[in-house]
Design a protein around this motif. Structure first.
Motif, PDB file in Angstrom:
ATOM      1  N   UNK A  63       0.954  -1.343   0.101  1.00  0.00           N
ATOM      2  CA  UNK A  63       0.058   0.142  -0.159  1.00  0.00           C
ATOM      3  C   UNK A  63       0.867   1.261  -0.149  1.00  0.00           C
ATOM      4  N   UNK A  64       0.606   2.153  -0.859  1.00  0.00           N
ATOM      5  CA  UNK A  64       1.239   3.521  -0.855  1.00  0.00           C
ATOM      6  C   UNK A  64       0.517   4.379   0.011  1.00  0.00           C
ATOM      7  N   UNK A  65       1.024   5.104   0.953  1.00  0.00           N
ATOM      8  CA  UNK A  65       0.192   5.884   1.660  1.00  0.00           C
ATOM      9  C   UNK A  65       0.891   7.482   2.002  1.00  0.00           C
ATOM     10  N   UNK A  66       0.127   8.287   1.424  1.00  0.00           N
ATOM     11  CA  UNK A  66       0.630   9.539   1.092  1.00  0.00           C
ATOM     12  C   UNK A  66       0.072  10.660   2.176  1.00  0.00           C
ATOM     13  N   UNK A  67       0.876  11.336   2.833  1.00  0.00           N
ATOM     14  CA  UNK A  67       0.150  12.336   3.657  1.00  0.00           C
ATOM     15  C   UNK A  67       0.815  13.861   3.590  1.00  0.00           C
ATOM     16  N   UNK A  68      -0.012  14.726   3.131  1.00  0.00           N
ATOM     17  CA  UNK A  68       0.106  15.908   2.532  1.00  0.00           C
ATOM     18  C   UNK A  68      -0.223  17.100   3.971  1.00  0.00           C
ATOM     19  N   UNK A  69       0.808  17.818   4.282  1.00  0.00           N
ATOM     20  CA  UNK A  69       0.549  18.747   5.153  1.00  0.00           C
ATOM     21  C   UNK A  69       1.212  20.010   5.059  1.00  0.00           C
ATOM     22  N   UNK A  70       0.298  21.324   5.382  1.00  0.00           N
ATOM     23  CA  UNK A  70       1.006  22.550   5.132  1.00  0.00           C
ATOM     24  C   UNK A  70       1.264  23.016   6.623  1.00  0.00           C
ATOM     25  N   UNK A  84      -7.432  18.897   6.847  1.00  0.00           N
ATOM     26  CA  UNK A  84      -8.365  19.697   6.180  1.00  0.00           C
ATOM     27  C   UNK A  84      -8.977  18.944   4.920  1.00  0.00           C
ATOM     28  N   UNK A  85     -10.074  19.219   4.438  1.00  0.00           N
ATOM     29  CA  UNK A  85     -10.692  18.633   3.182  1.00  0.00           C
ATOM     30  C   UNK A  85      -9.564  18.710   2.009  1.00  0.00           C
ATOM     31  N   UNK A  86      -8.998  20.117   2.104  1.00  0.00           N
ATOM     32  CA  UNK A  86      -7.777  20.206   1.075  1.00  0.00           C
ATOM     33  C   UNK A  86      -6.759  19.178   1.068  1.00  0.00           C
ATOM     34  N   UNK A  87      -6.166  19.245   2.542  1.00  0.00           N
ATOM     35  CA  UNK A  87      -5.103  18.246   2.482  1.00  0.00           C
ATOM     36  C   UNK A  87      -5.524  16.813   2.269  1.00  0.00           C
ATOM     37  N   UNK A  88      -6.650  16.598   2.544  1.00  0.00           N
ATOM     38  CA  UNK A  88      -6.946  14.958   2.475  1.00  0.00           C
ATOM     39  C   UNK A  88      -7.094  14.847   0.793  1.00  0.00           C
ATOM     40  N   UNK A  89      -7.715  15.722   0.114  1.00  0.00           N
ATOM     41  CA  UNK A  89      -7.800  15.584  -1.270  1.00  0.00           C
ATOM     42  C   UNK A  89      -6.152  15.778  -1.798  1.00  0.00           C
ATOM     43  N   UNK A  90      -5.543  16.405  -1.482  1.00  0.00           N
ATOM     44  CA  UNK A  90      -4.098  16.389  -1.987  1.00  0.00           C
ATOM     45  C   UNK A  90      -3.217  15.397  -1.723  1.00  0.00           C
ATOM     46  N   UNK A  91      -3.269  14.682  -0.424  1.00  0.00           N
ATOM     47  CA  UNK A  91      -2.857  13.360  -0.141  1.00  0.00           C
ATOM     48  C   UNK A  91      -3.289  12.313  -1.280  1.00  0.00           C
TER      49      UNK A  91
END
Ligand code: CDP
Length: 232
Positions: A63-70, A84-91
């Motif tokens: 499984x590839x699991x990405x986590x994007x955070x600002x 946020x909804x935005x970070x979930x979408x970008x991840x």
């Protein structure tokens, strides 16, 4: 509305200054930084490692699991910490942009964790994150079929431009932002999103511009990896 001169003085097909570095986080299995103008993305990769809880494991593939955070301090108006909804979408789109170059069948029951943190944001952060993450995956020794390079293109006023900054994204008379990720060798598109409107002809022109810049980013990524593995 005609947009005759870019707000920061760049040519319409000119990207901001780019810089990449591999091996910035010692504890991680792979890590990298990608900077484009004032936008800075850090990426750290851990794995392949056993996936917990076990019911999430897939005996056929990893499984590839990405986590994007600002980071809170990455923008002028402090960003509230947490997803946020935005970070979930970008991840999610980051995962999709990277997954096709990794042969996940080789790593059943495991997870490859990719963490992306934006430390400075001035638009184009999802693309910078993807370019950083692809280098971090290569640095971690994950077998890859190709690299992934990403850049945003779009339309500001009546002009097709590459690498919009925040001021351009917010252009009063209208702007269209199109983040694109590509595999530089096979020329496949692994991310294509659009915020705004554009004609088919303009989109073709924008994608041509993106392709050229993705090749440039690929050279920067390769050089950063070579620099890391250089015999001292
Ligand atoms: O960063 P990217 O262009 O991939 O995504 P976006 O959602 O279009 O965000 C554009 C820009 O808005 C970010 O790069 C930040 O500079 C800014 N932004 C912000 O100032 N505060 C937020 N909470 C989110 C984004």
């Amino acid at each position: 509305m005609s947009y005759n001169k870019r707000l920061d003085g760049r040519k319409f097909d000119e990207v901001r200054k780019m810089h990449a570095k591999v091996g910035i986080i010692k504890r991680a299995d792979g890590s990298a930084m990608f900077q484009i103008g004032d936008t800075i993305a850090l990426a750290a990769v851990y794995g392949p490692r056993e996936l917990h809880p076990k019911f999430l494991q897939n005996p056929e593939r990893g499984v590839l699991r990405c986590n994007y955070d600002m980071a809170s301090f990455s923008v002028t108006e402090r960003k509230k910490p947490g997803p946020t909804r935005r970070s979930t979408e970008i991840s999610l789109v980051t995962e999709k942009a990277l997954a096709s170059v990794i042969d996940l069948d080789l790593f059943p029951n495991t997870v490859i964790d990719v963490f992306i943190v934006i430390t400075q944001a001035n638009a184009g952060t999802r693309c910078a994150g993807i370019s950083a993450a692809a280098m971090a995956l290569a640095h971690a020794g994950i077998p890859m079929k190709d690299m992934v390079a990403a850049i945003s293109v779009g339309k500001v006023g009546d002009k097709i431009v590459i690498d919009l900054d925040k001021e351009e994204e917010d252009f009063e008379e209208g702007a269209t932002d199109i983040p694109v990720a590509m595999t530089p060798n096979s020329g496949k598109i692994t991310l294509l999103q659009m915020d705004g409107e554009i004609t088919k002809k303009e989109l073709k022109k924008a994608l041509e511009m993106a392709k050229k810049v993705c090749s440039q980013i690929y050279e920067i990524q390769k050089n950063a990896l070579k620099e890391k593995f250089k015999v001292q």
